[in-house]
Design an enzyme around this catalytic site. Structure first.
Site, PDB file in Angstrom:
ATOM      1  N   HIS A  51       0.840  -1.193   0.000  1.00  0.00           N
ATOM      2  CA  HIS A  51       0.000   0.000   0.000  1.00  0.00           C
ATOM      3  C   HIS A  51       0.883   1.254   0.000  1.00  0.00           C
ATOM      4  CE1 HIS A  51      -3.761  -2.210   1.792  1.00  0.00           C
ATOM      5  NE2 HIS A  51      -3.302  -2.752   0.664  1.00  0.00           N
ATOM      6  N   GLU A  53       1.292   3.807   1.967  1.00  0.00           N
ATOM      7  CA  GLU A  53       2.020   4.178   3.173  1.00  0.00           C
ATOM      8  C   GLU A  53       3.307   3.371   3.322  1.00  0.00           C
ATOM      9  OE1 GLU A  53      -2.466   4.437   4.157  1.00  0.00           O
ATOM     10  OE2 GLU A  53      -1.118   3.219   2.930  1.00  0.00           O
ATOM     11  N   SER A 169     -22.187   7.176 -37.320  1.00  0.00           N
ATOM     12  CA  SER A 169     -21.783   8.034 -36.193  1.00  0.00           C
ATOM     13  C   SER A 169     -20.274   8.101 -36.035  1.00  0.00           C
ATOM     14  CB  SER A 169     -22.396   7.503 -34.893  1.00  0.00           C
ATOM     15  OG  SER A 169     -21.941   6.183 -34.625  1.00  0.00           O
ATOM     16  N   TRP A 171     -16.549   9.088 -35.813  1.00  0.00           N
ATOM     17  CA  TRP A 171     -15.730  10.281 -35.704  1.00  0.00           C
ATOM     18  C   TRP A 171     -16.547  11.586 -35.620  1.00  0.00           C
ATOM     19  CZ3 TRP A 171     -12.557   7.116 -34.305  1.00  0.00           C
ATOM     20  CH2 TRP A 171     -11.935   6.165 -35.078  1.00  0.00           C
ATOM     21  N   ASP A 201     -21.126  -1.229 -35.047  1.00  0.00           N
ATOM     22  CA  ASP A 201     -19.766  -0.684 -35.108  1.00  0.00           C
ATOM     23  C   ASP A 201     -18.672  -1.724 -34.901  1.00  0.00           C
ATOM     24  OD1 ASP A 201     -20.986   1.801 -35.411  1.00  0.00           O
ATOM     25  OD2 ASP A 201     -20.900   2.249 -33.260  1.00  0.00           O
ATOM     26  N   LEU A 205     -13.375  -1.809 -27.803  1.00  0.00           N
ATOM     27  CA  LEU A 205     -13.544  -1.272 -26.441  1.00  0.00           C
ATOM     28  C   LEU A 205     -12.285  -1.446 -25.600  1.00  0.00           C
ATOM     29  CD1 LEU A 205     -17.199  -2.494 -25.696  1.00  0.00           C
ATOM     30  CD2 LEU A 205     -16.456  -0.335 -26.737  1.00  0.00           C
ATOM     31  N   GLY A 265     -25.344   3.186 -27.113  1.00  0.00           N
ATOM     32  CA  GLY A 265     -26.040   4.160 -27.935  1.00  0.00           C
ATOM     33  C   GLY A 265     -27.185   4.821 -27.188  1.00  0.00           C
TER      34      GLY A 265
END
Length: 335
Positions: A51, A53, A169, A171, A201, A205, A265
């Protein structure tokens, strides 16, 4: 106090380095200061690692004895994949700990602060709290609700349209905005789209278009598709979800997903919005106009029938990205 604020700001800056690699652990920053000098800094390691710390204390070494530790989140006090940070703080001889905010995780929830105080450490909480709350919003939301923090992303023309009449859709926004979308993906543990978007499309992703992905240690988010995933779709491997959105969020929360990015969408956007499941709206607005009412709006489905039904909120930031604008908004009920 001014010195405390400055040093907590440094810890917040250090925490930013862990934003893309620490989940499902919180991205925390820590700074050790001795005799007015920063002698150690640390950010949360990837899961299973040290962690923030502990990283800072190791760097400080013997200089930590009698020093002050600044940490954005309350140190943990329980055994998990690593030992309790409170023990490391006490063993290092830290005299004073300045904490941004308490940790709402049920395994901590103020007990870390109490342990430090019981061991004679001077503890102060609340320095830079507003900034830390903003930085750790997805983690805090998950710990308080058990569900991921939901970010709805939309890219639209100036007149609020996301696609032309023929459904095209591609660009709407420029290269800088598209890179920022991939950075937003890198900040998210999972990404959700509808099966219609996959069919139209065939997106991957991924975070491939963000230049800083490799240096930040960013990973591609887990992919979730609402509906049946077509064979050979590039989104694979992905999880197909059928059923209520509430169930999806509960399941993802149980799996440790802190932030869910919704990139679907108009239909998917409208469903999440009407269900009141969106915690932040991110709209990339292009200096372009389709005109008319036959192109695709940002959200499909029934909207408010009167002005009393308008969902009002506040803009948290407006950021120029090339010729485009990124506008972040939260609703009043979620401020």
């Amino acid at each position: 106090m001014d010195t405390d604020a400055t040093l907590m700001a440094r810890a917040i800056e250090v925490a930013g380095a862990a934003r893309y690699r620490s989940s499902p652990n919180p991205w925390v920053g820590a700074v050790v200061v001795a005799d007015g000098r920063v002698v150690g800094t640390g950010a949360t390691s990837p899961p299973g690692g040290a962690h923030a710390e502990v990283v800072a204390l190791v760097e400080a070494g013997e200089q930590a004895r009698g020093a002050t530790l600044y940490t954005t989140l309350e140190p943990c006090c329980h055994d998990g994949r690593t030992g309790p940070c409170t023990s490391a703080v006490v063993d290092a001889g830290i005299r004073r700990v300045v904490v941004g905010i308490a940790d709402p995780d049920p395994d901590v929830a103020g007990r870390g602060l109490a342990v430090l105080a019981e061991d004679g450490v001077d503890v102060e909480v609340g320095v830079g709290a507003a900034e830390v709350e903003e930085q750790l919003q997805p983690y805090l939301h998950h710990r308080r609700t058990g569900r991921p923090y939901v970010v709805l992303k939309l890219a639209a023309t100036l007149d609020g349209r996301i696609a032309a009449t023929d459904g095209s859709s591609t660009w709407i926004t420029g290269a800088e905005a598209r890179q920022d979308v991939h950075r937003l993906r890198a900040q998210s543990d999972a990404i959700c789209v509808g099966a219609g978007t996959i069919r139209a499309d065939d997106p991957r992703l991924t975070v491939r278009d963000w230049p800083g992905a490799e240096a930040a240690g960013a990973r591609d988010p887990r992919r979730v598709v609402l509906g049946r995933i077509p064979e050979e779709a590039r989104v694979a491997p992905a999880h197909s979800h059928e059923g209520p959105l509430d169930g999806l969020l509960t399941g993802l929360g149980d799996d440790g997903v802190l932030q869910l990015l919704v990139e679907g969408g108009a239909d998917v956007a409208g469903r999440f919005h009407r269900a009141g499941l969106v915690d932040r709206y991110v709209v990339y607005l292009a200096p372009a106009i389709l005109g008319g009412d036959d192109s695709v709006p940002m959200m499909a489905g029934p909207g408010g029938s009167t002005m009393a039904d308008v969902a009002r909120g506040r803009f948290t930031s407006v950021t120029p990205l090339g010729d485009d604008l990124r506008i972040d908004m939260v609703l009043d009920t979620r401020c």
